[in-house]
Motif scaffolding. Structure first.
Motif, mmCIF file in Angstrom:
data_model
loop_
_atom_site.group_PDB
_atom_site.id
_atom_site.type_symbol
_atom_site.label_atom_id
_atom_site.label_comp_id
_atom_site.label_asym_id
_atom_site.label_seq_id
_atom_site.Cartn_x
_atom_site.Cartn_y
_atom_site.Cartn_z
ATOM 1 N N GLN A 25 4.119 9.839 -20.948
ATOM 2 C CA GLN A 25 4.044 8.438 -21.354
ATOM 3 C C GLN A 25 4.797 8.215 -22.650
ATOM 4 O O GLN A 25 5.481 7.202 -22.825
ATOM 5 C CB GLN A 25 2.574 8.018 -21.521
ATOM 6 C CG GLN A 25 2.386 6.523 -21.774
ATOM 7 C CD GLN A 25 2.795 5.681 -20.583
ATOM 8 O OE1 GLN A 25 2.444 5.992 -19.453
ATOM 9 N NE2 GLN A 25 3.553 4.623 -20.819
ATOM 10 N N THR A 78 5.996 1.957 -9.320
ATOM 11 C CA THR A 78 5.071 1.286 -8.411
ATOM 12 C C THR A 78 4.435 2.311 -7.488
ATOM 13 O O THR A 78 4.922 3.447 -7.362
ATOM 14 C CB THR A 78 5.791 0.235 -7.551
ATOM 15 O OG1 THR A 78 6.615 0.916 -6.587
ATOM 16 C CG2 THR A 78 6.666 -0.681 -8.399
ATOM 17 N N ASP A 79 3.358 1.890 -6.826
ATOM 18 C CA ASP A 79 2.826 2.705 -5.740
ATOM 19 C C ASP A 79 3.620 2.391 -4.470
ATOM 20 O O ASP A 79 4.598 1.627 -4.495
ATOM 21 C CB ASP A 79 1.325 2.471 -5.571
ATOM 22 C CG ASP A 79 0.992 1.010 -5.250
ATOM 23 O OD1 ASP A 79 1.902 0.265 -4.827
ATOM 24 O OD2 ASP A 79 -0.190 0.623 -5.426
ATOM 25 N N VAL A 84 2.926 -2.198 -5.929
ATOM 26 C CA VAL A 84 2.173 -2.688 -7.086
ATOM 27 C C VAL A 84 2.569 -1.867 -8.310
ATOM 28 O O VAL A 84 2.557 -0.638 -8.272
ATOM 29 C CB VAL A 84 0.651 -2.603 -6.835
ATOM 30 C CG1 VAL A 84 -0.116 -3.080 -8.074
ATOM 31 C CG2 VAL A 84 0.277 -3.445 -5.624
ATOM 32 N N VAL A 85 2.917 -2.560 -9.396
ATOM 33 C CA VAL A 85 3.386 -1.885 -10.607
ATOM 34 C C VAL A 85 2.251 -1.081 -11.228
ATOM 35 O O VAL A 85 1.148 -1.589 -11.421
ATOM 36 C CB VAL A 85 3.919 -2.915 -11.628
ATOM 37 C CG1 VAL A 85 4.297 -2.219 -12.938
ATOM 38 C CG2 VAL A 85 5.131 -3.638 -11.062
ATOM 39 N N ASN A 86 2.529 0.200 -11.547
ATOM 40 C CA ASN A 86 1.529 1.031 -12.237
ATOM 41 C C ASN A 86 2.072 1.652 -13.525
ATOM 42 O O ASN A 86 1.373 2.398 -14.191
ATOM 43 C CB ASN A 86 0.975 2.119 -11.311
ATOM 44 C CG ASN A 86 2.070 2.950 -10.666
ATOM 45 O OD1 ASN A 86 3.138 3.137 -11.237
ATOM 46 N ND2 ASN A 86 1.802 3.436 -9.457
ATOM 47 N N LEU A 87 3.324 1.376 -13.874
ATOM 48 C CA LEU A 87 3.884 1.824 -15.158
ATOM 49 C C LEU A 87 4.912 0.799 -15.609
ATOM 50 O O LEU A 87 5.751 0.347 -14.832
ATOM 51 C CB LEU A 87 4.538 3.200 -15.012
ATOM 52 C CG LEU A 87 5.050 3.862 -16.319
ATOM 53 C CD1 LEU A 87 4.921 5.373 -16.222
ATOM 54 C CD2 LEU A 87 6.490 3.492 -16.621
ATOM 55 N N GLU A 110 -0.261 -5.372 -19.694
ATOM 56 C CA GLU A 110 -1.478 -5.864 -19.041
ATOM 57 C C GLU A 110 -1.221 -7.078 -18.148
ATOM 58 O O GLU A 110 -2.041 -7.407 -17.292
ATOM 59 C CB GLU A 110 -2.554 -6.194 -20.092
ATOM 60 C CG GLU A 110 -2.094 -7.140 -21.184
ATOM 61 C CD GLU A 110 -1.599 -6.396 -22.406
ATOM 62 O OE1 GLU A 110 -1.709 -6.956 -23.511
ATOM 63 O OE2 GLU A 110 -1.107 -5.246 -22.251
ATOM 64 N N ILE A 139 0.854 -4.542 -14.922
ATOM 65 C CA ILE A 139 0.314 -3.346 -14.259
ATOM 66 C C ILE A 139 -0.885 -3.706 -13.391
ATOM 67 O O ILE A 139 -1.845 -4.350 -13.843
ATOM 68 C CB ILE A 139 -0.067 -2.283 -15.308
ATOM 69 C CG1 ILE A 139 1.193 -1.767 -16.004
ATOM 70 C CG2 ILE A 139 -0.826 -1.128 -14.661
ATOM 71 C CD1 ILE A 139 0.928 -0.776 -17.107
ATOM 72 N N GLY A 140 -0.817 -3.286 -12.130
ATOM 73 C CA GLY A 140 -1.893 -3.541 -11.182
ATOM 74 C C GLY A 140 -1.955 -4.971 -10.686
ATOM 75 O O GLY A 140 -2.841 -5.317 -9.904
ATOM 76 N N ARG A 141 -0.998 -5.812 -11.096
ATOM 77 C CA ARG A 141 -1.094 -7.234 -10.762
ATOM 78 C C ARG A 141 0.080 -7.748 -9.933
ATOM 79 O O ARG A 141 -0.100 -8.634 -9.098
ATOM 80 C CB ARG A 141 -1.171 -8.071 -12.040
ATOM 81 C CG ARG A 141 -2.432 -7.850 -12.867
ATOM 82 C CD ARG A 141 -2.327 -8.600 -14.190
ATOM 83 N NE ARG A 141 -3.559 -8.498 -14.973
ATOM 84 C CZ ARG A 141 -4.541 -9.394 -14.943
ATOM 85 N NH1 ARG A 141 -4.424 -10.457 -14.161
ATOM 86 N NH2 ARG A 141 -5.629 -9.237 -15.658
ATOM 87 N N GLY A 166 5.219 6.655 -4.343
ATOM 88 C CA GLY A 166 5.681 5.440 -4.994
ATOM 89 C C GLY A 166 7.164 5.496 -5.288
ATOM 90 O O GLY A 166 7.908 6.323 -4.745
#
Length: 734
Positions: A158, A172-173, A177-180, A194, A197-199, A273
C-alpha cells in the motif's frame, strides 16, 4: 414380565465399557491433534492440564505445579492479559457461546509464543452459575507470524502504491467494484478513496460520449452494448492492454490519460480482479500542440519576416533562407544554398564570428550578437546586425543555428538613426526589471537603466552616468562575503572572474543581495574592446530553492546527519581550506561493532533506533563547526576542522566511551554496540578519495586489532602505519 437383574447388570457393564472406549478414542483424537487440554472449576479454582499443555510453554506439569488460574496469568504477556480476561468474563456471563483468545505466553526458554486458547462451560450449579469449564491450547506462533508477515506485506504494498502519486492506480474485483484507489488516482480524478472504494465501477471515470462511440460497434446480435468494464477487461484478459482515453474529474474537468489494464490472478491462477494504471498525458499533448503551433508560427514568421533569417548547419552552410535575406545580400535562394556564410563574411570579421560560434557550441553562451560585414553579390559591403542562437535536441545535442540579419548599412551611415536606435534601446532597458549598466574599461558608468538607479542609488535618485562603478556597488561571494571582488578584474575582457562564481552577492547598503551577473563586451570602430554591458539579476528566490534542494540531497533522512554526498562536498571544502590556510584538520571514520546482531535478532526498527542514538552521541560529542555524517549502514565519519591528530584521538576516545556506555531499551532488553575508530590527517594536496582511503585504512586496522579501539595514522606515513590505538583512556575534547 420383570427384567432379569443379571441382564440389567450386563447392560450397565456394556454401557460403561462403551463410555470408556469412547473416552479412550476421544483422548487419542486429542493427543493426535497435539493440543493442550485443560479443565477448570470456576467456583473452587481447581485446575487440571494435560502434559501437552505444559509442553507448549516448554515445561512439564511437575514444574508448573501447583497448577491454578494464577499459573496462566503468570505466563500470559501483560499486554494480552486484559483482553483475555475480558473475553473470559464475556463467556462466563453468557454473552458469548464460547471463550476464544489468542495471546502471547512466555516459553521456558525465555521467548514469547502465540497460543490460541479456546473453551466453554459444560456444567452449571442449581442457580445457573458456571461450575466446570474445559478447553484446549494450541501453539499458533507460525500462523500469527505468517499473518503478521502478510499484514506487513500489505502495508508495504500500500505504501508503494500510495507513493506513486504521479501514476493513478485503481484496482477492482472481477465484478468491477473498485477496491484500491491510490493517492495518484485522487490527484488525477479529484475523488477521495471513501467515495470510490466498494461503491463504484471504474466506468464512472470515462467520458460518456467517447465510450458510447467506442462501445456501440461492439453491440451483440440482440443490440446489447457491453459495459465499459466488460469491454476494457476483455482486451486485458490475457495480459496488459494500453489505450488513450478521456477521463472526467469529479469537478468536470477532462484529462487525457494513457491507461494500462492488467489482470490480477491469485497464487492458484484464479482471476481475482484487474488493476489499471493511468498516466496523465494532458500536459504532454498540450506541449505537443504548442510545439506544432510554434513551428507553424516560426515558419510563417521566417518566410514573411522583414529581417533576413537563415537556418545554418553546424558546418556553416545555409540550410534555408528567407526572401528578406536574399534581398539584403543580392543573391537568389538557390545561389545562397550552394555556399556557406564564411564565403560571404568579410575576412576581417570572420575570426570574431567563428569564436562566438565556438562559445555557443561549447555552452559558454546561449546566443550572441555582433555587427559584421557581408560581401554582397554586386561587390558591395553590407553591414549586418547578426543575432545567432543554437537549436538543440531534447537531449542537448546541437542541431543547427538560427540567424537573424538586419541590414544596418544605412544606420551606420546615419548618426541620427543611431541615436534613435540608442534611445529605443534605453527605453526598452528602463522597462526591464534587471539592472543594466554600460561601462568603459576603466569602470566609468556610461549608462544605467532605471532598475540599476533604484537599486544602487535609491528611489528617485539622479542618473549614475559619469560616476565610477566601484563608488556605487560592491560584488562579493557567499563563500567570502567580507572579501569584495576586484572591479578592475571584472572589467578585463580576458578575465572569467564572474563566470567562476555561481554565488555572487551585491552589497547594497547593509544588505547582501544574491545576484547573477552577465557581461557583454563592446567594441569600437577598430574592433577593439571599448567597454562592457553588465546585466545584474536578483536571484534571491532561485538561490533559496537551490539551497533547499542541496539540503534535501545531502542529508541522511534517518539520522538527520550529512549523507555520503554531503560528506564528500564538506570534505572537499576542508581539503581546500587546509591547502589555502595550512591549518590542521583530521578525518575520523567510525564503524559500529556488533551492530549486525542487533538487526538480525531484533529487526531493522531496533537497528534504526540504535543508529539514531549513536548519531546523537556523535552530534553532541563534537563542536557545532565539525561535520558529522552517516556514510551508509553502520558507518559514520567526522570532519574535525582545525584539529590535530593528537587532539582528534582524545575526542575519539571520549566518543568511544560514550558509545560503549550507550544502551537503548528494546523488548524488555537493553541493546548496546561498540565502535572501531580510525583517524587520518586531511592534507591540502589530497583528493577526496585519498582522504577517505587513509581514514578507512585506520578504521580497518582498529577492527583487525580486536575492535572497540581507536587507531591513528602515523604522521607522514600516508595511512600505511598507525600509532598504537589500543589505549583509549585519554580524555577527549570537542
Amino acid at each position: 414380565m420383570s427384567a432379569d437383574p443379571g441382564d440389567a447388570g450386563h447392560a450397565a457393564q456394556a454401557a460403561l465399557r462403551d463410555i470408556t472406549e469412547r473416552h479412550r478414542r476421544l483422548q487419542m483424537i486429542i493427543d493426535g491433534t497435539a493440543a493442550g487440554t485443560w479443565e477448570w472449576n470456576v467456583q473452587s479454582g481447581q485446575m487440571w492440564v494435560n502434559e501437552r499443555w505444559a509442553q507448549i510453554v516448554g515445561h512439564t506439569r511437575e514444574e508448573l505445579a501447583p497448577i491454578t488460574p494464577e499459573t496462566f496469568f503468570r505466563l500470559v504477556h501483560p499486554d494480552d492479559l486484559a483482553q483475555s480476561n475480558a473475553l473470559l468474563r464475556e463467556h462466563l456471563e453468557g454473552r458469548s457461546p464460547h471463550y476464544d483468545s489468542v495471546c502471547r505466553m512466555r516459553h521456558k526458554a525465555g521467548h514469547w509464543i502465540w497460543v490460541q486458547d479456546r473453551g466453554r462451560v459444560y456444567e452449571w450449579d442449581a442457580q445457573g452459575r458456571p461450575v466446570w469449564m474445559a478447553g484446549a491450547h494450541a501453539d499458533v506462533t507460525d500462523l500469527q507470524n505468517a499473518r503478521q508477515d502478510a499484514a506487513n506485506m500489505r502495508q508495504r504494498l500500500q505504501a508503494v502504491v500510495d507513493a506513486s502519486d504521479e501514476v493513478a492506480v485503481i484496482a477492482t474485483d472481477v465484478d468491477g467494484v473498485v477496491n484500491l484507489f491510490n493517492t495518484g488516482a485522487q490527484r488525477l480524478l479529484g475523488y477521495l478513496p471513501e467515495e470510490v472504494i466498494g461503491r463504484v465501477n471504474p466506468g464512472l471515470f470515462h467520458d460518456p460520449d467517447e465510450m458510447m462511440a467506442y462501445l456501440q460497434p461492439q453491440a451483440d446480435a440482440d443490440g446489447r452494448v457491453p459495459t465499459v468494464f466488460e469491454a476494457l477487461t476483455a482486451h486485458a484478459a490475457q495480459g496488459t492492454w494500453s489505450h488513450q482515453w478521456t477521463f472526467v474529474r469529479k469537478d468536470g474537468e477532462h484529462r487525457q490519460v494513457r491507461l494500462s489494464i492488467s489482470p490480477l490472478n491469485c497464487g492458484g491462477g484464479r482471476r481475482i480482479g484487474y488493476v489499471g494504471m493511468a498516466v496523465d498525458i494532458t500536459p504532454l499533448l498540450e506541449i505537443r500542440e504548442q510545439a506544432y503551433v510554434a513551428a507553424e508560427k516560426f515558419a510563417g514568421a521566417f518566410s514573411s519576416a522583414a529581417l533576413g533569417m537563415a537556418l545554418v548547419s553546424l558546418e556553416g552552410r545555409w540550410m534555408d533562407v528567407n526572401d528578406a535575406l536574399c534581398g539584403i545580400l543580392g543573391y537568389t535562394r538557390a545561389e545562397l544554398l550552394e555556399i556557406d556564410f564564411q564565403t560571404l563574411t568579410h575576412p576581417e570579421d570572420l575570426n570574431a564570428d567563428l569564436a562566438l560560434l565556438g562559445d555557443l557550441l561549447a555552452g559558454r553562451r546561449d546566443h550572441y550578437h555582433m555587427d559584421k560585414r557581408y560581401l554582397g553579390k554586386r561587390g558591395n559591403i553590407v553591414w549586418g546586425r547578426l543575432s545567432v542562437s543554437l537549436v538543440r535536441s531534447e537531449h542537448g545535442e546541437p542541431l543547427h543555428f538560427v540567424s537573424q540579419i538586419q541590414d544596418v548599412t544605412a544606420q551606420r551611415q546615419s548618426s541620427q538613426q543611431l541615436r534613435e536606435s540608442e534611445l529605443r534601446t534605453r527605453v526598452t532597458l528602463d522597462a526591464v526589471a534587471d539592472m543594466v549598466l554600460t561601462l568603459d574599461l576603466q569602470g566609468l558608468i556610461q549608462y544605467a537603466n532605471a532598475a540599476a538607479i533604484r537599486a544602487l542609488a535609491g528611489e528617485g535618485a539622479g542618473p549614475l552616468a559619469g560616476g565610477q562603478i566601484q563608488d556605487v556597488m560592491e560584488l562579493t561571494t557567499e563563500y567570502a562575503p567580507r572579501s569584495p571582488l576586484d572591479i578592475a578584474v571584472l572589467l578585463d575582457p580576458e578575465s572569467n572572474a564572474v563566470d567562476l562564481h555561481s554565488d555572487l552577492l551585491l552589497s547594497v547598503g547593509a544588505q547582501l543581495l544574491p545576484v547573477d551577473v552577465t557581461r557583454a563586451w563592446l567594441r569600437g570602430e577598430d574592433g577593439q574592446f571599448s567597454g562592457a554591458v553588465w546585466v545584474i539579476r536578483d536571484v534571491t528566490q532561485q538561490r533559496a530553492r537551490q539551497r533547499e534542494a542541496r539540503h534535501l540531497a545531502e542529508v541522511d533522512p534517518l539520522t538527520e546527519l550529512s549523507n555520503r554526498r554531503g560528506f564528500e562536498a564538506h570534505l572537499q571544502q576542508a581539503i581546500t581550506r587546509v591547502a589555502r590556510t595550512g591549518q590542521s584538520a583530521s578525518l575520523m571514520f567510525i564503524d559500529l561493532d556488533n551492530f549486525k546482531p542487533v538487526n538480525d535478532s531484533h529487526g531493522h526498527l531496533a537497528g534504526d533506533a540504535m543508529l539514531w542514538a549513536v548519531a546523537n552521541v556523535l552530534r553532541h560529542g563534537v563542536r557545532d563547526s565539525d561535520i558529522v555524517a552517516r556514510l551508509g549502514g553502520d558507518e559514520f565519519a567526522v570532519i574535525l576542522a582545525g584539529c590535530s591528530l593528537k587532539r582528534a584521538r582524545r575526542i575519539a576516545s571520549d566518543l568511544l566511551q560514550s558509545i560503549r556506555g550507550l544502551t537503548i531499551p528494546w523488548d524488555l532488553q537493553r541493546l548496546s554496540v561498540g565502535a572501531s575508530i580510525g583517524i587520518a590527517a586531511i592534507g591540502g594536496g589530497m583528493s577526496v578519495d585519498d582522504a577517505v582511503a587513509a581514514a578507512d585504512a585506520q578504521c580497518y586496522r582498529a577492527k583487525a586489532l580486536g575492535k572497540n579501539t581507536v587507531q591513528v595514522e602515523s604522521p607522514g606515513m600516508n595511512g600505511l602505519d598507525g600509532l598504537d590505538g589500543g589505549d583509549t583512556s585519554e580524555g577527549g575534547e570537542g
